[in-house]
Motif scaffolding. Structure first.
Motif, short mmCIF file in Angstrom:
data_model
loop_
_atom_site.label_atom_id
_atom_site.label_comp_id
_atom_site.label_asym_id
_atom_site.label_seq_id
_atom_site.Cartn_x
_atom_site.Cartn_y
_atom_site.Cartn_z
N UNK A 1 0.81 -1.23 0.00
CA UNK A 1 0.00 0.00 0.00
C UNK A 1 0.84 1.27 0.00
N UNK A 2 1.89 1.29 0.80
CA UNK A 2 2.71 2.50 0.85
C UNK A 2 3.32 2.81 -0.51
N UNK A 3 3.79 1.78 -1.18
CA UNK A 3 4.43 1.99 -2.48
C UNK A 3 3.42 2.51 -3.50
N UNK A 4 2.20 1.97 -3.46
CA UNK A 4 1.15 2.46 -4.36
C UNK A 4 0.88 3.94 -4.10
N UNK A 5 0.80 4.29 -2.83
CA UNK A 5 0.46 5.66 -2.47
C UNK A 5 1.59 6.63 -2.81
N UNK A 6 2.82 6.20 -2.61
CA UNK A 6 3.94 7.10 -2.91
C UNK A 6 4.06 7.32 -4.40
N UNK A 7 3.75 6.31 -5.20
CA UNK A 7 3.75 6.47 -6.66
C UNK A 7 2.71 7.50 -7.07
#
Length: 675
Positions: free
Chosen positions: A419-425
């Motif tokens: 989830x964090x990676x999706x959000x940071x993208x």
């Protein structure tokens, strides 16, 4: 005129142009363009012109520097000095400085920006190869420390209203500190004397932030022991903020009430903290002194209403986080919030650089832990959680919204992220849309992707569209992205090659489907497609080729279909890796596409491509379908007929190690790939 450029240097008689006939700004531009030009003839002409100008000033390099701009264009002036020193005998080159010196130093009253600049340049130049000259112009540490102290004191006597004199003195002080860094630090007595005077100047003198930064660097050389240096600077900061501490005439209450927290004091203290943290290797979170400075100085600065104080505090916090994974995890969300709510451009750019540096150093996975996604920023009064913060949309200026189309197609094929990676993208995409943050964001994303810290085809597509977007023409962004694209995917980086493959179809379709009001409409999709295929460096997955054929056959008359048809023959098929069934399927699909192609040149290219495919089928055992013959051509012709019609096969890449544009281990020349 204002049109002066490097091409002037190739004009007949340019070496006869007097330096006095040109403005300083024109001289500097001519030197900058001429010395950096790729054309060796231009460089030679520029160097020849420098020698003419030096001759005009009777081989006195200091006089030549006075005709230039050492304060504003130091790098160019240093190139000029190096060029003159390479041509003059050392004794002749040193003469102009010797004539101005007494007892190995230039009298403080005679120091000018040009004199001190050349003094430093000559010390650097002579330090290794000309020890006799170095000893004559570089005094001992003890002598030079006192000399620096005297000049700083003299500069403090300049009337406040004399701005030009203050500016020159500030420049000279910084140059003198640079000279001190070139001294012989094996002199123990001189080293201790320098440390004492250094601390005195930082504490007492009215000097610029740049001078303070240089003094901290100097202290790092003079005091190599890390813990001793940390303690020394902490004591200096305490003396600056608490000038009455230690006095027997005041009680503790009066000392505490006199603690200085004005912007000027905080700026100096934060500059010291930043310089200190940049020069150490220990974890700030676990060093009691540094941790105390973080809590006392830095965190009070990040909430300051003064932009300069806030900016310096955020930089200092960023340096601290680089040294500590614990602090990085604690404050990453805070940095993201700063980017969304602050309105000071320099703060926004610095904070975004810090975010990318943290992700580059520690990796996105460091910030994907469960405790990270649930944690709230203890140091922010808003108490915004990571998930809510990352989901918040910042108010930004949109460069081009049309390029977002097609990214869903990429995401479907991309491997699932935390989830964090999706959000940071998603936040990165917003940054790319912001005209203020766009360049910093693009450079940061490029670094993350190049170092395999980030694998995302949608961001790759977005940056490629930015590179081609006519609104970025003349922007430094293009140079950065050009370097990235020319090296990304090199050295058999399969993750990068997969990203390029996944980005291919959505990127081309986005350009072809751009509305009439979009600047993307000016981009030639065929050039973009050819570039992306060249970035794959010959590693074209047969499934990608099959998909391209199917995409074309859906609507071969559309701009998207026509574009793919024109570049299809650039796709190389790996005869060793591909199955016979796949090759025959590709052959069959290409045959159908050829029949529907409109332009003769396209038909010829596809015909050549078909011939290569047929050759590969003939050489491949029919292990999967031995009884079946190769498919007949739609026009009834035989293999021999196709091969006899083939024209130039030099364009087609067949082997896995071949590429139409460049070898897999060679960077691409992208200078001519933008329309």
């Amino acid at each position: 005129s204002s049109g002066i450029n490097a091409e002037w240097l190739l004009r007949p008689g340019i070496d006869k142009v007097s330096i006095r006939s040109m403005r300083i700004s024109h001289r500097m531009k001519l030197l900058q363009d001429g010395l950096k030009d790729r054309n060796e003839g231009v460089q030679h002409a520029c160097k020849k012109l420098i020698q003419k100008w030096l001759l005009y000033h009777e081989s006195d390099i200091i006089r030549l520097l006075k005709a230039l701009d050492v304060e504003g264009k130091a790098d160019i002036c240093m190139d000029v000095v190096k060029e003159t020193l390479s041509k003059l005998p050392m004794e002749k080159a040193s003469e102009c400085l010797y004539n101005r010196m007494e007892n190995n130093v230039v009298p403080p009253a005679e120091l000018t920006p040009e004199v001190v600049f050349y003094w430093r340049a000559l010390i650097e130049y002579s330090q290794v190869d000309y020890p006799n000259v170095y000893d004559r112009i570089m005094p001992t540490l003890t002598v030079f420390s006192s000399y620096l102290k005297d000049y700083v004191h003299m500069a403090s006597q300049i009337p406040a209203e004399d701005y030009d004199a203050h500016y020159q003195a500030s420049y000279i002080i910084v140059e003198l500190i640079k000279i001190a860094k070139l001294a012989d630090f094996s002199d123990e007595a001189g080293r201790k004397n320098l440390i004492s005077i250094n601390k005195h100047i930082i504490t007492e003198a009215e000097i610029t932030v740049q001078a303070v930064e240089r003094l901290v660097e100097l202290l790092g050389i003079a005091e190599p022991d890390e813990q001793t240096r940390i303690k020394s600077i902490a004591e200096v900061i305490n003396d600056i903020r608490n000038p009455l501490e230690g006095s027997t005439q005041h009680n503790i209450e009066s000392i505490e009430s006199c603690e200085k927290n004005d912007p000027v004091t905080l700026i100096r203290c934060l500059t010291l903290v930043s310089g200190l943290v940049k020069g150490v290797k220990c974890d700030v979170a676990f060093d009691p002194t540094l941790s105390g400075l973080l809590d006392d100085i830095i965190m009070s600065g990040v909430i300051s209403e003064n932009e300069i104080v806030r900016h310096l505090a955020i930089k200092a916090l960023g340096y601290s986080c680089i040294l500590s994974k614990t602090l990085a995890k604690k404050y990453l969300v805070f940095f993201l919030q700063v980017v969304m709510v602050d309105n000071y451009t320099e703060i926004l750019e610095t904070t975004l650089k810090i975010i990318f540096d943290l992700l580059l150093v520690f990796g996105l996975e460091t910030f994907s832990d469960d405790d990270m996604t649930k944690k709230e920023s203890d140091d922010n009064k808003a108490n915004v959680s990571d998930e809510d913060l990352l989901a918040t949309k910042s108010e930004s200026t949109t460069l081009e919204r049309d390029q977002h189309e097609g990214e869903d197609n990429i995401s479907k094929n991309a491997k699932e992220s935390k989830p964090f990676e999706d959000q940071i993208v998603e936040k990165f995409k917003e940054f790319l849309d912001d005209e203020i943050l766009r360049n910093v964001a693009a450079e940061g994303i490029a670094k993350l992707m190049y170092n395999n810290r980030l694998v995302d085809a949608t961001l790759f597509s977005r940056m490629l569209l930015l590179w081609y977007n006519p609104t970025t023409e003349g922007d430094s962004l293009r140079h950065c992205l050009g370097m990235f694209f020319s090296t990304y995917g090199a050295n058999d980086n399969m993750e990068a090659l997969t990203v390029i493959e996944e980005a291919f179809f959505p990127t081309i379709q986005t350009i072809c489907d751009a509305p009439h009001v979009s600047p993307l409409l000016e981009i030639n999709p065929q050039r973009v497609a050819e570039l992306m295929l060249s970035l794959l460096r010959g590693y074209h997955n047969e499934q990608m080729i099959i998909k391209m054929c199917n995409e074309i056959l859906i609507n071969p008359r559309s701009s998207y279909g026509k574009c793919l048809t024109k570049v299809l023959h650039h796709c190389s098929v790996d005869g060793e890796r591909s199955s016979d069934a796949d090759i025959k399927l590709i052959h069959s699909l290409v045959m159908e596409i050829k029949e529907q192609a409109e332009h003769i040149s396209t038909k010829k290219a596809l015909l050549t491509y078909l011939g290569v495919l047929e050759t590969m089928v003939k050489k491949t055992p029919y292990s999967e379908d031995k009884e079946n013959k190769p498919p007949d051509h739609a026009d009834g012709s035989q293999d021999g007929d196709v091969l006899s019609q083939m024209s130039d096969m030099s364009e087609v890449s067949v082997g896995r190690k071949k590429s139409l544009y460049a070898a897999p281990d060679q960077p691409l020349d992208l200078l001519d790939m933008i329309t």
